[in-house]
Design a protein around this motif. Sequence first.
Motif, PDB file in Angstrom:
ATOM      1  N   ASP A   1      13.634   9.981   1.266  1.00  8.21           N
ATOM      2  CA  ASP A   1      14.015  10.117  -0.133  1.00  8.21           C
ATOM      3  C   ASP A   1      15.496   9.787  -0.269  1.00  8.21           C
ATOM      4  N   HIS A   2      15.815   8.959  -1.235  1.00  9.20           N
ATOM      5  CA  HIS A   2      17.209   8.560  -1.448  1.00  9.20           C
ATOM      6  C   HIS A   2      17.680   9.038  -2.815  1.00  9.20           C
ATOM      7  N   LYS A   3      18.931   9.454  -2.884  1.00  9.26           N
ATOM      8  CA  LYS A   3      19.547   9.803  -4.156  1.00  9.26           C
ATOM      9  C   LYS A   3      20.500   8.702  -4.620  1.00  9.26           C
ATOM     10  N   LEU A   4      21.003   7.914  -3.669  1.00  3.32           N
ATOM     11  CA  LEU A   4      21.893   6.800  -3.964  1.00  3.32           C
ATOM     12  C   LEU A   4      21.785   5.805  -2.815  1.00  3.32           C
ATOM     13  N   ILE A   5      21.714   4.524  -3.145  1.00  2.00           N
ATOM     14  CA  ILE A   5      21.679   3.475  -2.128  1.00  2.00           C
ATOM     15  C   ILE A   5      22.818   2.502  -2.403  1.00  2.00           C
ATOM     16  N   ILE A   6      23.673   2.290  -1.403  1.00  2.00           N
ATOM     17  CA  ILE A   6      24.727   1.280  -1.477  1.00  2.00           C
ATOM     18  C   ILE A   6      24.646   0.461  -0.202  1.00  2.00           C
ATOM     19  N   ARG A   7      24.468  -0.851  -0.336  1.00  2.00           N
ATOM     20  CA  ARG A   7      24.393  -1.729   0.814  1.00  2.00           C
ATOM     21  C   ARG A   7      25.294  -2.943   0.576  1.00  2.00           C
ATOM     22  N   LYS A   8      25.865  -3.480   1.676  1.00  3.79           N
ATOM     23  CA  LYS A   8      26.764  -4.629   1.558  1.00  3.79           C
ATOM     24  C   LYS A   8      26.427  -5.673   2.612  1.00  3.79           C
TER      25      LYS A   8
ATOM     26  N   GLY B   1      25.238 -14.024  -7.295  1.00  3.78           N
ATOM     27  CA  GLY B   1      24.385 -14.196  -8.466  1.00  3.78           C
ATOM     28  C   GLY B   1      23.062 -13.477  -8.443  1.00  3.78           C
ATOM     29  N   ILE B   2      22.552 -13.120  -7.245  1.00  2.61           N
ATOM     30  CA  ILE B   2      21.230 -12.490  -7.181  1.00  2.61           C
ATOM     31  C   ILE B   2      21.308 -10.993  -6.842  1.00  2.61           C
ATOM     32  N   LEU B   3      22.524 -10.456  -6.703  1.00  2.10           N
ATOM     33  CA  LEU B   3      22.655  -9.072  -6.258  1.00  2.10           C
ATOM     34  C   LEU B   3      22.111  -8.070  -7.284  1.00  2.10           C
TER      35      LEU B   3
ATOM     36  N   PHE C   1      23.437   0.075  -5.529  1.00  2.68           N
ATOM     37  CA  PHE C   1      24.477  -0.946  -5.598  1.00  2.68           C
ATOM     38  C   PHE C   1      24.304  -1.899  -4.423  1.00  2.68           C
ATOM     39  N   ILE C   2      24.263  -3.193  -4.707  1.00  4.71           N
ATOM     40  CA  ILE C   2      24.194  -4.223  -3.682  1.00  4.71           C
ATOM     41  C   ILE C   2      25.466  -5.058  -3.818  1.00  4.71           C
ATOM     42  N   LEU C   3      26.250  -5.134  -2.736  1.00 12.66           N
ATOM     43  CA  LEU C   3      27.592  -5.700  -2.802  1.00 12.66           C
ATOM     44  C   LEU C   3      27.783  -6.830  -1.799  1.00 12.66           C
ATOM     45  N   ARG C   4      28.602  -7.798  -2.200  1.00 10.42           N
ATOM     46  CA  ARG C   4      28.996  -8.867  -1.291  1.00 10.42           C
ATOM     47  C   ARG C   4      30.383  -8.561  -0.738  1.00 10.42           C
ATOM     48  N   GLU C   5      30.528  -8.731   0.579  1.00  8.77           N
ATOM     49  CA  GLU C   5      31.782  -8.435   1.262  1.00  8.77           C
ATOM     50  C   GLU C   5      32.579  -9.724   1.449  1.00  8.77           C
ATOM     51  N   THR C   6      33.791  -9.763   0.876  1.00 10.19           N
ATOM     52  CA  THR C   6      34.679 -10.916   1.013  1.00 10.19           C
ATOM     53  C   THR C   6      36.070 -10.400   1.351  1.00 10.19           C
ATOM     54  N   GLY C   7      36.460 -10.542   2.612  1.00 14.46           N
ATOM     55  CA  GLY C   7      37.756 -10.005   3.032  1.00 14.46           C
ATOM     56  C   GLY C   7      37.786  -8.505   2.879  1.00 14.46           C
ATOM     57  N   ASP C   8      38.794  -7.997   2.172  1.00 14.67           N
ATOM     58  CA  ASP C   8      38.902  -6.542   1.989  1.00 14.67           C
ATOM     59  C   ASP C   8      38.306  -6.089   0.653  1.00 14.67           C
TER      60      ASP C   8
END
Length: 568
Positions: free
Chosen positions: A345-352, A359-361, A377-384
């Motif tokens: 069971d998840h209450k919050l999901i954040i993945r990078k 465009g598809i996140l 939240f689905i995130l793209r990692e670019t540098g910092d």
Amino acid sequence: MTWNLKAKVSLPPTLKSLSLNTVTLELLLQRGFLKKEKIQKFLNTDFGNLHSPCLLSGVKEAVTRIIQARNKKEKIVIFGDYDADGITSTAILKEVLGEIGIEVYSYIPDRNKEGYGLNKKALDFIAAEYRPKLLITVDCGISNSEEIGYAQKKGIEVIVTDHHSIPKILPKNIILINPKLPDQKYPFRELAGVGVVYKLSQALYQEILPAKVEQLKWFLDLVAIGTIADCVPLVDENRVFAKFGLIVLQKTKRLGVQEIIKTARLNINEQNPPNAENIAFQIGPRFNAAGRMDHADIALNLLTEKDPVKARLAALEIESKNSERQKVTQHVYEEVKKTLAPREDHKLIIRKGEHWPLGILGVVAGKIADEYCCPTFILRETGDLLEGSGRSIEAFDLIKNVSQLDQHLEKFGGHAQAMGIKVKKNKLALFENGLLSLIEKKYTPEKWGKAISADIEIDPNNLDWDIISEIKKFEPFGEGNREPIFLSHNLSIQEMKIVGNGQKHLKLKLGTTENGAKSFEAIFFKGVASAKDVKVGDSVSALYNLRSSEWNGNHRIEMNIIDLEKSK
């Protein structure tokens, strides 16, 4: 999946005289229609129900400034957004300003290179390339105080037309048009960006081209596309836009829209009217695909294209981008799924991820949020820097809660259930822990678990064409005006077979067991996995929508099954 049944609402004495089916009346009461006038207005949606555009703060001032620009022969640049709402908004305003004699240009940022909203590099380009005196934002701008200040230093005045949530700091010394602004007198707050642009267009035509105001109705196909695709509530003015926009879409004069309908293989014509689902699941995603996978100018140019050959080629290009979008989305979705325990069971999901296309996140976040019933939240990692999209469930307002954590973010904006964020890598844990703390205060398994609520329980023997015809008046369905869900018990499975190319769907014949028994055709999309424990002869309970279907000239009532379980 948990089933819930909505509580009955007491019938006010003033409504007892209404000549409506009792089922219809109960559905109306549940939706908050407790007065006869509101019920009649809802069931008989009229184009005259639109509010005066001049009630919207900033509209009168914007009209005055635009007329001034026309009189002084100033150039205007429209700064749009790359989704279906922003693209349709840009197309409408560009044509309207051109019609009233203004030299107008448009700029839509590159989603992957520039991100959402105004940015300084774009403003540098606009200033050098077009030398405008006035810039009008559509479907963006309300959160761009710094960038607007930068434009003003370059001698560019700004009008903001937007519909997103109001930030803590508003742009200064400009004209703002947003139905969510504080102290707003406009009676409806939930317009899409394209709805705001249509109101401004109405005001411009009323002032400059009053004899041609009726011609604005031909823009309603685009208004409907932008409104429905942006998932704003289909109530009040949005309901008017959607209903009459679908009528215009049925006979649209736009070559680009005609070609999109063809490439999507939609059977839309004078005999087969479109519905909101056609826009939400077929037309809207194709316009979004251009901005997600390449540049939204492809879709914008398609909307204004006059050459049939060019329109066809552009539509085919968008179709290709949409197919590419589907494949990439599935790939990223599967990567995210590998990181999630199936029974947890998840209450919050954040993945990078480093190589996930920006465009598809949002699409992936929506799929995960829906599947795991929690904010995602689905995130793209670019540098910092991490950048991406969040999606939520009905029980948790993203923008309201994320606003309390703005000290951890570089940038954010959006709606209750959908938003974009930028956050530095070293602040992500602070943001995640802060959001989780806010979630913990509101979390209850009943509200956050997989559940579906039936609007009304009904004896299937009482299903008739009166109910079907009255429910038809509830259309168009969508956010804020969902298609009614019925619950029935003691249905016997008379026939059942697997259909569809993927062998995922069930076609059923369900019958009642009482005297004067009836039988109904039913379809259960993706029902093979959900209905493993039922077989022909079983007595079942069903959650379903009601539809009418026609085959060889015969009309019949059909159940669109949402869920099915053995009778207890």
